[in-house]
Design a protein around this motif. Structure first.
Motif, PDB file in Angstrom:
ATOM      1  N   SER A  51      -1.390  -4.711 -36.710  1.00 16.07           N
ATOM      2  CA  SER A  51      -2.701  -4.777 -37.355  1.00 16.07           C
ATOM      3  C   SER A  51      -2.977  -3.506 -38.167  1.00 16.07           C
ATOM      4  O   SER A  51      -3.583  -3.567 -39.242  1.00 16.07           O
ATOM      5  CB  SER A  51      -3.779  -5.001 -36.298  1.00 16.07           C
ATOM      6  OG  SER A  51      -5.046  -5.104 -36.898  1.00 16.07           O
ATOM      7  N   SER A  87     -12.359 -10.957 -42.557  1.00 10.69           N
ATOM      8  CA  SER A  87     -11.505 -12.135 -42.386  1.00 10.69           C
ATOM      9  C   SER A  87     -11.864 -12.869 -41.096  1.00 10.69           C
ATOM     10  O   SER A  87     -12.475 -12.298 -40.185  1.00 10.69           O
ATOM     11  CB  SER A  87     -10.032 -11.711 -42.349  1.00 10.69           C
ATOM     12  OG  SER A  87      -9.798 -10.888 -41.229  1.00 10.69           O
ATOM     13  N   GLY A  88     -11.478 -14.124 -41.024  1.00 11.94           N
ATOM     14  CA  GLY A  88     -11.570 -14.900 -39.787  1.00 11.94           C
ATOM     15  C   GLY A  88     -12.955 -14.966 -39.202  1.00 11.94           C
ATOM     16  O   GLY A  88     -13.941 -15.090 -39.929  1.00 11.94           O
ATOM     17  N   THR A  89     -13.035 -14.866 -37.882  1.00 13.33           N
ATOM     18  CA  THR A  89     -14.321 -14.895 -37.189  1.00 13.33           C
ATOM     19  C   THR A  89     -14.437 -13.681 -36.277  1.00 13.33           C
ATOM     20  O   THR A  89     -13.433 -13.114 -35.851  1.00 13.33           O
ATOM     21  CB  THR A  89     -14.480 -16.178 -36.350  1.00 13.33           C
ATOM     22  OG1 THR A  89     -13.406 -16.248 -35.404  1.00 13.33           O
ATOM     23  CG2 THR A  89     -14.467 -17.419 -37.237  1.00 13.33           C
ATOM     24  N   ILE A  90     -15.665 -13.314 -35.990  1.00 17.69           N
ATOM     25  CA  ILE A  90     -15.970 -12.064 -35.268  1.00 17.69           C
ATOM     26  C   ILE A  90     -16.603 -12.381 -33.916  1.00 17.69           C
ATOM     27  O   ILE A  90     -17.455 -13.273 -33.815  1.00 17.69           O
ATOM     28  CB  ILE A  90     -16.916 -11.198 -36.132  1.00 17.69           C
ATOM     29  CG1 ILE A  90     -16.155 -10.639 -37.349  1.00 17.69           C
ATOM     30  CG2 ILE A  90     -17.553 -10.061 -35.320  1.00 17.69           C
ATOM     31  CD1 ILE A  90     -15.040  -9.672 -37.011  1.00 17.69           C
ATOM     32  N   ARG A  93      -7.906 -15.304 -28.065  1.00 22.10           N
ATOM     33  CA  ARG A  93      -8.258 -14.361 -29.135  1.00 22.10           C
ATOM     34  C   ARG A  93      -8.207 -12.918 -28.626  1.00 22.10           C
ATOM     35  O   ARG A  93      -7.880 -11.991 -29.357  1.00 22.10           O
ATOM     36  CB  ARG A  93      -9.657 -14.656 -29.699  1.00 22.10           C
ATOM     37  CG  ARG A  93      -9.733 -15.751 -30.745  1.00 22.10           C
ATOM     38  CD  ARG A  93      -8.979 -15.410 -32.041  1.00 22.10           C
ATOM     39  NE  ARG A  93      -9.388 -14.181 -32.686  1.00 22.10           N
ATOM     40  CZ  ARG A  93     -10.368 -14.048 -33.567  1.00 22.10           C
ATOM     41  NH1 ARG A  93     -11.062 -15.107 -33.938  1.00 22.10           N
ATOM     42  NH2 ARG A  93     -10.670 -12.884 -34.086  1.00 22.10           N
ATOM     43  N   ARG A 136      -3.587  -9.525 -39.386  1.00 28.21           N
ATOM     44  CA  ARG A 136      -3.741 -10.186 -40.684  1.00 28.21           C
ATOM     45  C   ARG A 136      -2.770  -9.611 -41.705  1.00 28.21           C
ATOM     46  O   ARG A 136      -3.183  -9.070 -42.756  1.00 28.21           O
ATOM     47  CB  ARG A 136      -5.186 -10.038 -41.148  1.00 28.21           C
ATOM     48  CG  ARG A 136      -6.196 -10.745 -40.258  1.00 28.21           C
ATOM     49  CD  ARG A 136      -5.954 -12.242 -40.239  1.00 28.21           C
ATOM     50  NE  ARG A 136      -7.111 -12.978 -39.658  1.00 28.21           N
ATOM     51  CZ  ARG A 136      -7.139 -14.288 -39.561  1.00 28.21           C
ATOM     52  NH1 ARG A 136      -6.102 -15.030 -39.966  1.00 28.21           N
ATOM     53  NH2 ARG A 136      -8.196 -14.898 -39.030  1.00 28.21           N
ATOM     54  N   ASP A 149      -8.841  -2.412 -39.955  1.00 34.13           N
ATOM     55  CA  ASP A 149      -8.954  -3.520 -39.019  1.00 34.13           C
ATOM     56  C   ASP A 149     -10.123  -3.308 -38.071  1.00 34.13           C
ATOM     57  O   ASP A 149     -10.551  -2.182 -37.825  1.00 34.13           O
ATOM     58  CB  ASP A 149      -7.638  -3.791 -38.282  1.00 34.13           C
ATOM     59  CG  ASP A 149      -7.226  -2.668 -37.343  1.00 34.13           C
ATOM     60  OD1 ASP A 149      -7.707  -1.527 -37.510  1.00 34.13           O
ATOM     61  OD2 ASP A 149      -6.402  -2.919 -36.442  1.00 34.13           O
ATOM     62  N   ASP A 166     -11.052  -7.821 -32.175  1.00 34.70           N
ATOM     63  CA  ASP A 166     -10.847  -9.006 -33.009  1.00 34.70           C
ATOM     64  C   ASP A 166      -9.626  -8.875 -33.923  1.00 34.70           C
ATOM     65  O   ASP A 166      -8.988  -9.870 -34.259  1.00 34.70           O
ATOM     66  CB  ASP A 166     -12.096  -9.293 -33.850  1.00 34.70           C
ATOM     67  CG  ASP A 166     -13.208  -9.920 -33.007  1.00 34.70           C
ATOM     68  OD1 ASP A 166     -12.881 -10.786 -32.170  1.00 34.70           O
ATOM     69  OD2 ASP A 166     -14.374  -9.539 -33.186  1.00 34.70           O
ATOM     70  N   GLU A 193      -9.512  -8.476 -36.981  1.00 34.58           N
ATOM     71  CA  GLU A 193      -9.703  -9.008 -38.325  1.00 34.58           C
ATOM     72  C   GLU A 193      -9.670  -7.833 -39.303  1.00 34.58           C
ATOM     73  O   GLU A 193      -9.673  -6.670 -38.894  1.00 34.58           O
ATOM     74  CB  GLU A 193     -11.058  -9.745 -38.405  1.00 34.58           C
ATOM     75  CG  GLU A 193     -11.149 -10.971 -37.509  1.00 34.58           C
ATOM     76  CD  GLU A 193     -10.191 -12.085 -37.931  1.00 34.58           C
ATOM     77  OE1 GLU A 193      -9.593 -11.991 -39.021  1.00 34.58           O
ATOM     78  OE2 GLU A 193     -10.036 -13.045 -37.147  1.00 34.58           O
ATOM     79  N   THR A 199      -5.834 -17.143 -45.416  1.00 34.09           N
ATOM     80  CA  THR A 199      -6.728 -16.448 -44.503  1.00 34.09           C
ATOM     81  C   THR A 199      -8.159 -16.595 -44.983  1.00 34.09           C
ATOM     82  O   THR A 199      -8.480 -16.196 -46.099  1.00 34.09           O
ATOM     83  CB  THR A 199      -6.380 -14.945 -44.438  1.00 34.09           C
ATOM     84  OG1 THR A 199      -4.971 -14.800 -44.314  1.00 34.09           O
ATOM     85  CG2 THR A 199      -7.084 -14.280 -43.271  1.00 34.09           C
ATOM     86  N   ILE A 217     -11.894 -15.644 -45.645  1.00 30.04           N
ATOM     87  CA  ILE A 217     -12.665 -14.390 -45.716  1.00 30.04           C
ATOM     88  C   ILE A 217     -14.114 -14.746 -46.019  1.00 30.04           C
ATOM     89  O   ILE A 217     -14.404 -15.782 -46.616  1.00 30.04           O
ATOM     90  CB  ILE A 217     -12.132 -13.405 -46.781  1.00 30.04           C
ATOM     91  CG1 ILE A 217     -12.110 -14.063 -48.165  1.00 30.04           C
ATOM     92  CG2 ILE A 217     -10.758 -12.886 -46.407  1.00 30.04           C
ATOM     93  CD1 ILE A 217     -11.881 -13.062 -49.299  1.00 30.04           C
TER      94      ILE A 217
END
Lengths: 314, 314
Positions: A60, A147-150, A180, A187, A203, A257, A259, A281, A283
């Protein structure tokens, strides 16, 4: 572990040092993170997940620079609890991460300690010269993307510490949240796609609010985050529904996370979206950078008080 | 420690990963060694010497490949015993090593452990493509050379464990032997000078006899060592004189000298000697490689039984 070191750079582990060709003209990217048993992972954590996570947290850091992964060195101090069966399972998870991230095992050192296990990993990568991303490049006026979810990993950690709390949500949801936390997915593709587009990247390891504030500080600008814009998974929504007593802002301060936070000029939005889509990915635009300093939080555009805790300070 | 990370590659330690230009076209050399408090160094060891030694043992692995040092990453898990004063002194010794070896501090990770300190270091270097030395290149007929003197660090370790034993030798001699154990000097200049000349190289970390046997094994040849030819310092001679009960072969099985073992064709002796002299490093012819396998020891050309212990097996 020996069976994983198949790369030519490992030289069959006959030598103390690994030797690898380096991409012509590129810059070298190097990072090292340490996990301590009982501190950075729970005692009940499956060894496969420890192996995966050790590689993932380092990968990461490579992702946040936009680097392509090359290889890794392990520095393992194993305690009395880490027997041959533990090491086999650890190696299995590490091997899965090696395949998933394209990080070859080049070598390292394994020793014994009478204390808890201390697991170090150096990840090495390469990036086109002068293009490495960092957290200090954000400019006033830039958009803040994530990115993604938090928040999923934070709920997963709560479940890892107290599985009983998961009793009120469907087992599939609990499994997703735990995964997760224990199997973060760095990423890497997004990071590489952001080179030449994003002004700054880092990150999210210690919490969205804390890490965004750090990016602002490193860049000499203020950062504003719209709480309602922060992307949440369906699993996290289910988790929060089952816990009406929980602070709805807590996920913004939860860590792990992995992300990516990205700063980019508003004019580059189309390029940014196209590059992110190519890296497959998702965002989301969650805020902006402004003149000044510090972190501001809004909800529907209106100021919101900051939670007492922004993330893991260490 | 922060104050040591002045290299541009460290990016002011704002980011999780270091970024450095890499010498155009070179191969990357990477090594990682771990020291555990109470296992790899004695509890009474001055923190400055721990910092020096952590860098030195890794730099020695670079030296054995012929690489030029570039930078290092630290992975420190500090225990309850390592307070702020300990860390200051550790950083002082590490800083001296950074200056002496040309290894810049690029970054890493520092965490806390409830157990004994576990200190990891990754050393990174560069070598002209395809020229890195290793331990598997020795050929039948090659001469075996060793740098410096052998056995001093073993006597130093005995003194570190039991200072009273030094009472029978002059304090200056005891100091020299202890310094060889606690402040090893990696043979970086010699390693670089050997690229293109030596067929094989490795550092003597576990004992001359054991490490020479490993070089023979890795190369698929037998190795013969002439005990009387193995270079000894005057300090070690004094130490041995004061201990007539000690096995005179013990220094050949003592570790931690961090000298280089080299295999080279007899025809290259003049080139080898010239290159070593230019690197200001004494080297001595101590044996040869032969068809077959295993380790043979001679004294004045006559076979000598091997000691029961050839070095530190781990």
């Amino acid at each position: 572990l020996r069976a994983l070191a198949t790369a030519p750079a490992a030289r069959g582990l006959l030598d103390d040092a690994a030797v690898a060709p380096f991409p012509l003209g590129d810059d070298l990217v190097a990072t090292h993170d340490v996990l301590v048993a009982g501190v950075h992972y729970t005692p009940g954590c499956p060894p496969e997940d420890v192996g995966w996570k050790l590689a993932a947290v380092n990968a990461s850091d490579l992702a946040a620079t936009g680097a392509r992964p090359l290889g890794m060195l392990l520095g393992l101090a194993l305690g009395p609890a880490e027997d041959a069966a533990w090491i086999d399972r650890f190696a299995r998870g590490l091997g899965q991460a090696i395949d998933a991230f394209g990080l070859a095992l080049w070598g390292g050192d394994t020793v014994r300690t009478p204390g808890p296990a201390v697991l170090g990993l150096t990840a090495l990568g390469a990036v086109r010269p002068g293009t490495a991303l960092g957290r200090s490049g954000a400019r006033s006026g830039d958009h803040l993307w994530v990115s993604g979810t938090i928040g999923d990993a934070g709920a997963g950690l709560a479940l890892a510490l107290d599985p009983v709390r998961g009793g009120t949500i469907p087992p599939g949801v609990a499994r997703d949240l735990l995964a997760r936390y224990r199997r973060p997915a760095p990423r890497l593709a997004l990071g590489r796609a952001m080179v030449g587009i994003a002004h700054a990247a880092m990150d999210v390891s210690d919490g969205l609010l804390l890490d965004a504030r750090r990016m602002g500080e490193a860049s000499g600008v203020a950062v504003e985050i719209e709480a309602d814009a922060v992307p949440r998974s369906r699993a996290l929504a289910r988790w929060l529904e089952a816990r009406p007593e929980e602070d709805p802002l807590a996920p913004l301060a939860a860590g792990d996370d992995y992300e990516l936070l990205l700063a980019a000029a508003p004019d580059d939005e189309a390029r940014l979206r196209t590059a992110a889509a190519r890296s497959r990915t998702p965002i989301t635009l969650v805020g902006q950078f402004l003149e000044g300093e510090g972190l501001r939080l809004t909800a529907g555009g209106r100021p919101l008080p900051l939670p007492a805790r922004l993330g893991f300070e260490h």
